[in-house]
Design a protein around this motif. Structure first.
Motif, PDB file in Angstrom:
ATOM      1  N   ILE A 134      30.405  11.204   6.934  1.00 55.13           N
ATOM      2  CA  ILE A 134      29.737  12.486   7.171  1.00 55.13           C
ATOM      3  C   ILE A 134      28.226  12.313   7.083  1.00 55.13           C
ATOM      4  CG2 ILE A 134      29.520  14.877   6.440  1.00 55.13           C
ATOM      5  CD1 ILE A 134      32.294  14.131   7.497  1.00 55.13           C
ATOM      6  N   ARG A 176      25.433  12.809  10.117  1.00 57.85           N
ATOM      7  CA  ARG A 176      24.326  13.749   9.965  1.00 57.85           C
ATOM      8  C   ARG A 176      22.981  13.058  10.158  1.00 57.85           C
ATOM      9  NH1 ARG A 176      27.108  17.001   5.020  1.00 57.85           N
ATOM     10  NH2 ARG A 176      28.086  18.655   6.269  1.00 57.85           N
ATOM     11  N   SER A 177      22.861  11.841   9.635  1.00 55.20           N
ATOM     12  CA  SER A 177      21.615  11.082   9.821  1.00 55.20           C
ATOM     13  C   SER A 177      21.377  10.790  11.293  1.00 55.20           C
ATOM     14  CB  SER A 177      21.674   9.774   9.035  1.00 55.20           C
ATOM     15  OG  SER A 177      21.743  10.016   7.649  1.00 55.20           O
ATOM     16  N   GLU A 204      20.086  13.861  13.080  1.00 60.65           N
ATOM     17  CA  GLU A 204      18.693  14.164  12.743  1.00 60.65           C
ATOM     18  C   GLU A 204      17.723  13.454  13.677  1.00 60.65           C
ATOM     19  OE1 GLU A 204      18.247  13.148   8.662  1.00 60.65           O
ATOM     20  OE2 GLU A 204      19.348  14.916   7.923  1.00 60.65           O
ATOM     21  N   GLY A 230      24.607  19.764  16.166  1.00 62.23           N
ATOM     22  CA  GLY A 230      25.131  19.934  14.820  1.00 62.23           C
ATOM     23  C   GLY A 230      26.525  19.339  14.701  1.00 62.23           C
ATOM     24  N   MET A 231      27.119  19.478  13.527  1.00 56.98           N
ATOM     25  CA  MET A 231      28.450  18.934  13.287  1.00 56.98           C
ATOM     26  C   MET A 231      29.213  19.889  12.384  1.00 56.98           C
ATOM     27  SD  MET A 231      29.560  15.528  11.187  1.00 56.98           S
ATOM     28  CE  MET A 231      29.111  16.388   9.681  1.00 56.98           C
ATOM     29  N   LYS A 232      30.519  19.994  12.625  1.00 55.73           N
ATOM     30  CA  LYS A 232      31.353  20.789  11.738  1.00 55.73           C
ATOM     31  C   LYS A 232      32.704  20.108  11.571  1.00 55.73           C
ATOM     32  CE  LYS A 232      33.084  23.928  15.337  1.00 55.73           C
ATOM     33  NZ  LYS A 232      33.183  25.336  15.768  1.00 55.73           N
TER      34      LYS A 232
END
Length: 412
Positions: free
Chosen positions: A366, A370-371, A374, A381-383
């Motif tokens: 995760i 996310r990195s 960025e 985005g992520m979910k």
């Protein structure tokens, strides 16, 4: 996703002949009631569905009327809706020529010829938006965790990105305290959409025959599988090209997609990763495919506009690759329609039916994803969703899903 929620949906396109909609006898006027002489995304979608209905009822006159209006909207250098409309117009003209052959001389995307991206161009695209890198990152992290404790790794790679995923994984393994691994790859790396050429499409069953031949070669002996190695099955944007149509009611008559999953499950892999675009484009109904396709494929058109100018040749080339997928989704039926994408939810159910259990992505994964995001625009985005699925989003809309699976009984 509703069309009116798009970032550019407030843009209206004036029509050259709005009086066409003032004729109470015109079927088109009913289709566009409330559009007030200009077209936004919602009205374009209504037009596309009206054209689909006309083609399904062999109404060539109405289809031509609708396509005339769409031709006034379409532009390869307009906003995302206009550019997307250009490719839908091309697809509808192609379909209309089969249903009701007639002279249709529209401008726009019909002048763009099919040209597959080179490996270099694909590499630039992979770095431009995280459409592929998201899947690479999540998959590699899950694979690293799955092969812990093994010194030999055998990867069956089913993908269309020319092994661009693997240098990062190999680099990560090289710095592990255990030292280097012994690697073996079987790469099934090609672009199945190349089967959409007119030469191949004249042979209706050639695409399925190709994959049936592939399945016949997926045996432990042919692949030289060994008991002391960690077997990894990697599917990146690939399962969609296996037909999801069942040939009959018996187990032997299952779809090619289910037959493939049954085959790889028999290899007892330590992990199976499946990544693909999160949309259902497999419906038999043309209207359903048009609605889903129009609302989903707006995403890459909008994302590319964030980074590349509207008149950028590079952007037009990338979008033409998407456009030819639209043409196959809209113009063809039966074995000729090879773009049969299914959503993450549908894929998860298929995997469970085939005897697989989902594997959660760890917190390190995760964090890595996310990195990665960025490094890109703030719209990405992520979910997390059910069955431990990770989903890449653009402005809140699902784009790409990533999942990891093991055969039932192999969970930790």
């Amino acid at each position: 996703m509703k069309t009116e929620l798009r970032g550019n949906s407030n843009t209206s396109i004036s029509l050259q002949n709005p009086s066409l909609f003032n004729n109470p006898q015109s079927s088109l006027s009913g289709a566009l009631q409330g559009c007030l002489g200009s077209l936004d995304g919602a009205c374009i979608e209504k037009l596309l569905l009206h054209c689909a209905s006309a083609l399904e009822h062999n109404d060539g006159t109405l289809a031509q009327q609708v396509m005339w209006v769409l031709n006034n909207v379409a532009s390869l250098v307009g906003d995302p809706n206009q550019r997307l409309t250009s490719w839908f117009l091309r697809a509808l003209i192609s379909r209309a020529s089969k249903v009701c052959p007639t002279a249709m001389n529209f401008d726009g995307s019909s002048t763009i010829r099919r040209r597959n991206m080179s490996v270099t161009e694909l590499a630039v695209y992979v770095d431009l938006i995280p459409w592929h890198r998201f899947g690479f990152c999540a998959s590699n992290s899950a694979i690293l965790k799955a092969i812990e404790g093994y010194s030999k790794v055998h990867i069956l790679d089913f993908s269309i990105t020319h092994c661009m995923q693997w240098p990062t994984l190999i680099d990560a393994l090289a710095i592990r305290p255990e030292g280097m691994f012994l690697f073996e790859f079987n790469v099934f790396d090609h672009d199945p959409s190349s089967f959409a050429s007119s030469e191949i499409m004249s042979q209706e069953s050639s695409h399925d025959f190709h994959f049936e031949s592939l399945l016949n070669h997926l045996t432990p002996t042919m692949l030289d599988l060994r008991d002391d190695e960690a077997l990894v099955i990697n599917c990146q944007n690939w399962l969609r090209y296996l037909s999801d149509e069942e040939k009959g009611n018996s187990v032997q008559d299952s779809s090619l997609r289910d037959a493939f999953l049954c085959t790889v499950k028999g290899f007892n892999p330590c992990i199976v990763v499946v990544v693909d675009e999160d949309s259902d484009l497999s419906a038999p109904s043309l209207s359903s495919r048009i609605t889903t396709c129009f609302n989903f494929l707006w995403i890459p058109f909008d994302a590319l506009e964030t980074f590349l100018l509207k008149d950028s040749n590079q952007r037009i080339e990338y979008e033409s690759d998407i456009g030819h997928k639209i043409e196959n989704i809209i113009s063809f039926e039966g074995a000729q329609r090879i773009e049969r994408l299914e959503s993450g939810i549908q894929l998860a159910q298929r995997m469970k039916n085939a005897g697989f259990s989902s594997v959660p992505f760890c917190e390190d994964t995760i964090g890595e994803v996310r990195s990665l995001l960025e490094e890109h625009a703030s719209g990405w985005g992520m979910k997390r969703e059910e069955d431990h699925m990770l989903v890449l989003t653009w402005k809140g809309h699902n784009s790409v899903f990533s999942t990891a699976w093991v055969p039932n009984g192999l969970q930790d």
